[in-house]
Design a protein around this motif. Structure first.
Motif, PDB file in Angstrom:
ATOM      1  N   THR A  34       0.831  -1.206   0.000  1.00 49.24           N
ATOM      2  CA  THR A  34       0.000   0.000   0.000  1.00 49.24           C
ATOM      3  C   THR A  34       0.865   1.256   0.000  1.00 49.24           C
ATOM      4  N   MET A  35       1.935   1.229   0.778  1.00 50.57           N
ATOM      5  CA  MET A  35       2.837   2.375   0.860  1.00 50.57           C
ATOM      6  C   MET A  35       3.521   2.642  -0.482  1.00 50.57           C
ATOM      7  N   LEU A  36       4.050   1.604  -1.109  1.00 50.41           N
ATOM      8  CA  LEU A  36       4.709   1.795  -2.406  1.00 50.41           C
ATOM      9  C   LEU A  36       3.716   2.222  -3.472  1.00 50.41           C
ATOM     10  N   ARG A  78       7.412   7.504  -9.251  1.00 53.91           N
ATOM     11  CA  ARG A  78       8.661   6.744  -9.187  1.00 53.91           C
ATOM     12  C   ARG A  78       9.249   6.889  -7.790  1.00 53.91           C
ATOM     13  N   LEU A  79      10.337   6.165  -7.549  1.00 59.73           N
ATOM     14  CA  LEU A  79      11.101   6.303  -6.310  1.00 59.73           C
ATOM     15  C   LEU A  79      12.571   6.299  -6.656  1.00 59.73           C
ATOM     16  N   ASP A  80      13.301   7.294  -6.171  1.00 59.43           N
ATOM     17  CA  ASP A  80      14.729   7.407  -6.453  1.00 59.43           C
ATOM     18  C   ASP A  80      15.601   6.972  -5.282  1.00 59.43           C
ATOM     19  N   VAL A  81      15.178   7.309  -4.071  1.00 59.92           N
ATOM     20  CA  VAL A  81      15.985   7.015  -2.883  1.00 59.92           C
ATOM     21  C   VAL A  81      15.090   6.379  -1.824  1.00 59.92           C
ATOM     22  N   ILE A  90      14.915  -5.525   4.544  1.00 60.24           N
ATOM     23  CA  ILE A  90      15.333  -6.362   3.420  1.00 60.24           C
ATOM     24  C   ILE A  90      14.168  -6.584   2.472  1.00 60.24           C
ATOM     25  N   GLN A  91      12.996  -6.900   3.033  1.00 56.07           N
ATOM     26  CA  GLN A  91      11.816  -7.133   2.194  1.00 56.07           C
ATOM     27  C   GLN A  91      11.421  -5.877   1.427  1.00 56.07           C
ATOM     28  N   LEU A  92      11.397  -4.739   2.110  1.00 50.18           N
ATOM     29  CA  LEU A  92      11.007  -3.493   1.446  1.00 50.18           C
ATOM     30  C   LEU A  92      11.987  -3.136   0.338  1.00 50.18           C
ATOM     31  N   THR A  93      13.270  -3.350   0.581  1.00 52.85           N
ATOM     32  CA  THR A  93      14.275  -3.078  -0.447  1.00 52.85           C
ATOM     33  C   THR A  93      14.020  -3.927  -1.688  1.00 52.85           C
ATOM     34  N   ASN A 151      12.032  -4.306  -7.242  1.00 58.43           N
ATOM     35  CA  ASN A 151      11.202  -4.951  -8.262  1.00 58.43           C
ATOM     36  C   ASN A 151      10.415  -3.933  -9.069  1.00 58.43           C
ATOM     37  N   ARG A 152      10.016  -2.846  -8.422  1.00 60.98           N
ATOM     38  CA  ARG A 152       9.256  -1.796  -9.116  1.00 60.98           C
ATOM     39  C   ARG A 152      10.170  -0.809  -9.838  1.00 60.98           C
ATOM     40  N   TRP A 153      11.263  -0.429  -9.164  1.00 53.99           N
ATOM     41  CA  TRP A 153      12.160   0.595  -9.696  1.00 53.99           C
ATOM     42  C   TRP A 153      13.587   0.048  -9.666  1.00 53.99           C
ATOM     43  N   PRO A 154      13.960  -0.756 -10.654  1.00 54.18           N
ATOM     44  CA  PRO A 154      15.247  -1.472 -10.623  1.00 54.18           C
ATOM     45  C   PRO A 154      16.484  -0.578 -10.653  1.00 54.18           C
TER      46      PRO A 154
END
Length: 239
Positions: A64-66, A75-78, A113-116, A121-124
């Motif tokens: 949900t957060m992502l 997108r997510l950069d950092v 680790i899981q969140l990373t 997977n979404r933003w390689p």
């Protein structure tokens, strides 16, 4: 182009200081936390940022957060894995040493680790991933050995991940803060580093693409562990 930054546990302490530092340099910022009161306080102070209620140990909450970050910013950069908890456990005295230990390890080690992995997977090709560990990742504290173990595990994960992602250009930074003036350390006496100074050192390390950010007293820790390991261990044995 603005960077999009997600900080877990970003409503207080080091996480809040990092959120404010990234906002001050013009980044788009999202934070998550479990406390609705803290999130509301953050949103009032920083209406331009995205505040998400999420328990990072929940897979559904992480998704949900992502999704919220993707919907708001595209997108997510950092990614800054900051959420954690310091829990004292004495295995030599008392029967409560194992109480809620799964939750502690889940928050301090498994969830980041899981969140990373889910974010990659979404933003390689994210620009950077930050892991907030501790000087205790290198020398475990006597009063909280499971905290030291979890942070040491995260230290090892960051080290291996850094090599895996290097060909993509993704910078993996480990932040090892000293004792910082945060709610977690409210009951401790002695010198405490302001969170804003920790954030400044972190952003400088990101800009210089260093593998570690070592604020304050942790700056000399890797060297001292090589040249005087017994002295450092004696010092930590009192912590």
């Amino acid at each position: 182009m603005k960077q999009v930054v997600l900080i877990t546990g970003g409503t207080s302490g080091i996480g809040l200081a990092l959120a404010e530092a990234f906002l001050n340099q013009g980044s788009d910022v999202a934070v998550c936390g479990r406390s609705e009161i803290a999130l509301d306080r953050f949103s009032r102070a920083h209406p331009q940022a995205l505040a998400i209620q999420a328990d990072v140990t929940s897979g559904e909450a992480r998704t949900t957060m992502l999704n919220a970050v993707a919907e708001r910013f595209g997108r997510l950069d950092v990614l800054v894995n900051n959420a954690g908890a310091f829990i004292e456990r004495n295995f030599a005295n008392g029967s409560d040493a194992m109480r809620d230990i799964e939750q502690e390890v889940a928050l301090n080690l498994i969830a980041p680790i899981q969140l990373t992995g889910e974010a990659l997977n979404r933003w390689p090709t994210m620009a950077a991933i930050v892991f907030v560990t501790s000087g205790f990742a290198l020398v475990s504290p006597t009063r909280a050995p499971t905290y030291g173990a979890a942070k040491a595990g995260l230290h090892g994960f960051a080290e291996g991940l850094r090599r895996q992602l290097a060909p993509r250009g993704t910078h993996v930074l480990e932040l090892l803060p000293p004792t910082v003036d945060t709610p977690m350390n409210a009951n401790l006496t002695g010198k405490k580093m302001p969170p804003s100074e920790v954030a400044a050192v972190t952003l400088k390390a990101l800009a210089l693409r260093r593998p570690m950010a070592l604020p304050g007293a942790t700056k000399q820790l890797p060297l001292l562990l090589r040249i005087a390991p017994n002295a450092i261990k004696r010092m930590v044995s009192r912590m």
